[in-house]
Design a protein around this motif. Structure first.
Motif, PDB file in Angstrom:
ATOM      1  N   LEU A   1     -12.501   7.656  -0.229  1.00  0.00           N
ATOM      2  CA  LEU A   1     -11.623   8.357  -1.165  1.00  0.00           C
ATOM      3  C   LEU A   1     -12.435   9.033  -2.258  1.00  0.00           C
ATOM      4  O   LEU A   1     -13.286   8.415  -2.901  1.00  0.00           O
ATOM      5  CB  LEU A   1     -10.637   7.369  -1.786  1.00  0.00           C
TER       6      LEU A   1
ATOM      7  N   PHE B   1     -12.624   2.604   4.797  1.00  0.00           N
ATOM      8  CA  PHE B   1     -12.996   2.826   6.191  1.00  0.00           C
ATOM      9  C   PHE B   1     -14.291   2.118   6.574  1.00  0.00           C
ATOM     10  O   PHE B   1     -15.199   1.974   5.759  1.00  0.00           O
ATOM     11  CB  PHE B   1     -13.170   4.323   6.462  1.00  0.00           C
TER      12      PHE B   1
ATOM     13  N   ALA C   1      -1.878   3.409  -1.764  1.00  0.00           N
ATOM     14  CA  ALA C   1      -3.141   2.707  -1.930  1.00  0.00           C
ATOM     15  C   ALA C   1      -4.259   3.386  -1.174  1.00  0.00           C
ATOM     16  O   ALA C   1      -4.059   4.051  -0.162  1.00  0.00           O
ATOM     17  CB  ALA C   1      -2.998   1.270  -1.442  1.00  0.00           C
ATOM     18  N   GLU C   2      -5.460   3.178  -1.688  1.00  0.00           N
ATOM     19  CA  GLU C   2      -6.658   3.692  -1.052  1.00  0.00           C
ATOM     20  C   GLU C   2      -6.891   2.961   0.260  1.00  0.00           C
ATOM     21  O   GLU C   2      -6.653   1.766   0.371  1.00  0.00           O
ATOM     22  CB  GLU C   2      -7.842   3.465  -1.982  1.00  0.00           C
ATOM     23  N   GLN C   3      -7.369   3.694   1.252  1.00  0.00           N
ATOM     24  CA  GLN C   3      -7.801   3.072   2.493  1.00  0.00           C
ATOM     25  C   GLN C   3      -9.324   3.038   2.509  1.00  0.00           C
ATOM     26  O   GLN C   3      -9.984   4.016   2.137  1.00  0.00           O
ATOM     27  CB  GLN C   3      -7.270   3.832   3.708  1.00  0.00           C
TER      28      GLN C   3
ATOM     29  N   TYR D   1       2.098  11.885  -2.017  1.00  0.00           N
ATOM     30  CA  TYR D   1       0.779  11.402  -2.430  1.00  0.00           C
ATOM     31  C   TYR D   1      -0.248  12.109  -1.579  1.00  0.00           C
ATOM     32  O   TYR D   1      -0.126  12.134  -0.346  1.00  0.00           O
ATOM     33  CB  TYR D   1       0.706   9.891  -2.242  1.00  0.00           C
TER      34      TYR D   1
ATOM     35  N   TYR E   1     -10.421  12.801   1.018  1.00  0.00           N
ATOM     36  CA  TYR E   1     -11.488  11.914   1.444  1.00  0.00           C
ATOM     37  C   TYR E   1     -12.733  12.739   1.745  1.00  0.00           C
ATOM     38  O   TYR E   1     -12.651  13.851   2.269  1.00  0.00           O
ATOM     39  CB  TYR E   1     -11.070  11.117   2.694  1.00  0.00           C
TER      40      TYR E   1
ATOM     41  N   LEU F   1       5.601   0.739   2.658  1.00  0.00           N
ATOM     42  CA  LEU F   1       4.666  -0.360   2.790  1.00  0.00           C
ATOM     43  C   LEU F   1       3.562  -0.108   3.817  1.00  0.00           C
ATOM     44  O   LEU F   1       2.511  -0.739   3.757  1.00  0.00           O
ATOM     45  CB  LEU F   1       5.422  -1.642   3.159  1.00  0.00           C
TER      46      LEU F   1
ATOM     47  N   GLY G   1       0.743  -1.266   0.000  1.00  0.00           N
ATOM     48  CA  GLY G   1       0.000   0.000   0.000  1.00  0.00           C
ATOM     49  C   GLY G   1       0.764   1.303   0.000  1.00  0.00           C
ATOM     50  O   GLY G   1       0.469   2.150   0.810  1.00  0.00           O
TER      51      GLY G   1
ATOM     52  N   PRO H   1     -14.944   7.965   6.248  1.00  0.00           N
ATOM     53  CA  PRO H   1     -14.463   8.673   5.060  1.00  0.00           C
ATOM     54  C   PRO H   1     -14.320   7.723   3.872  1.00  0.00           C
ATOM     55  O   PRO H   1     -14.090   6.524   4.051  1.00  0.00           O
ATOM     56  CB  PRO H   1     -13.086   9.187   5.504  1.00  0.00           C
TER      57      PRO H   1
END
Lengths: 114, 113
Positions: free
Chosen positions: B46, A105, A101-103, B32, B36, B97, A98, B44
């Motif tokens: 994206l 929720f 990467a998108e998280q 980056y 959100y 990571l 990630g 939230p």
């Protein structure tokens, strides 16, 4: 069906009591996160995990422990709850590797410590 | 210390107007920047994101403008709709990571018709 679920959705605890917040994800993501959200602070990272058996401290870990017994489950533990831990807690999961990467929720748990 | 800051704290616009949300950051290693969107009672989600190698990113009515030299970015919501009423968070990370995000304080947007 929701990919990240949290339980309970609402919790009232007493000062000094033990509280466990649970999170389950079906995204098969390696990374999982616990945040708290407070007005004026946005979301702040408490603990995170790279996978089963892994827990790492985030930016505000004091007073909290975490447990990742499996890929799907990540718990946040308040051994001795205090009123300052009254907040809304969010769990999230993120893609393997990630970096950017998108998280994703969960819906949040509102915790009130009296 | 707040590494990502947002302004204004709240914003009210008329339907059809462009809402402009501002974000600034301190850590030069951030590369980056996701935004959100959060509706009341929900987590939230994206909305749109940009990498620091770009200075603009569009997705429908939502546009991010990024100024690396000044460490600032903004989210423009064109033709605002009542359904855009939500809290918007600017976030940042440095890669790696962990995928850890640092969030700003949020901007609450209200669109009135």
């Amino acid at each position: 069906e929701a990919a990240v679920t949290q339980s309970p959705r609402n919790k009232v605890a007493v000062t000094g009591g033990k509280v466990t917040l649970s999170c389950n994800q079906t995204n098969n993501h390696n990374n999982m996160y616990w945040y708290r959200q407070d007005t004026g602070h946005g979301l702040r990272l408490i603990h995170y995990s790279y996978g089963a058996g892994s827990t790492e401290k985030g930016d505000i870990p004091d007073g909290y422990k975490a447990s990742r017994p499996s890929q799907e489950n990540f718990s946040l533990i308040l051994e001795l709850a205090t009123p300052s831990q009254t907040s809304v807690y969010f769990c999230a999961s993120g893609d393997p590797g990630g970096a950017h990467a998108e998280q994703f929720f969960g819906p949040g748990t509102r915790l009130t410590v009296l | 210390q707040q590494q990502v800051r947002q302004s204004p704290q709240s914003l009210t616009v008329w339907e059809g107007e462009t809402a402009i949300l501002n974000c600034s950051y301190e850590n030069s290693a951030f590369d980056y920047f996701p935004w959100y969107q959060q509706f009341p009672g929900e987590g939230p989600a994206l909305l749109i994101s940009i990498l620091s190698v770009s200075n603009k990113k569009e997705d429908g009515r939502f546009t991010i403008f990024f100024n690396k030299r000044e460490k600032k970015l903004s989210l423009h919501i064109a033709d605002s709709q009542p359904g855009d009423s939500a809290t918007y968070f600017c976030a940042a990370n440095t890669g790696g990571l962990s995928g850890k995000l640092t969030f700003g304080e949020g901007t609450q947007v209200t669109v009135i018709s």
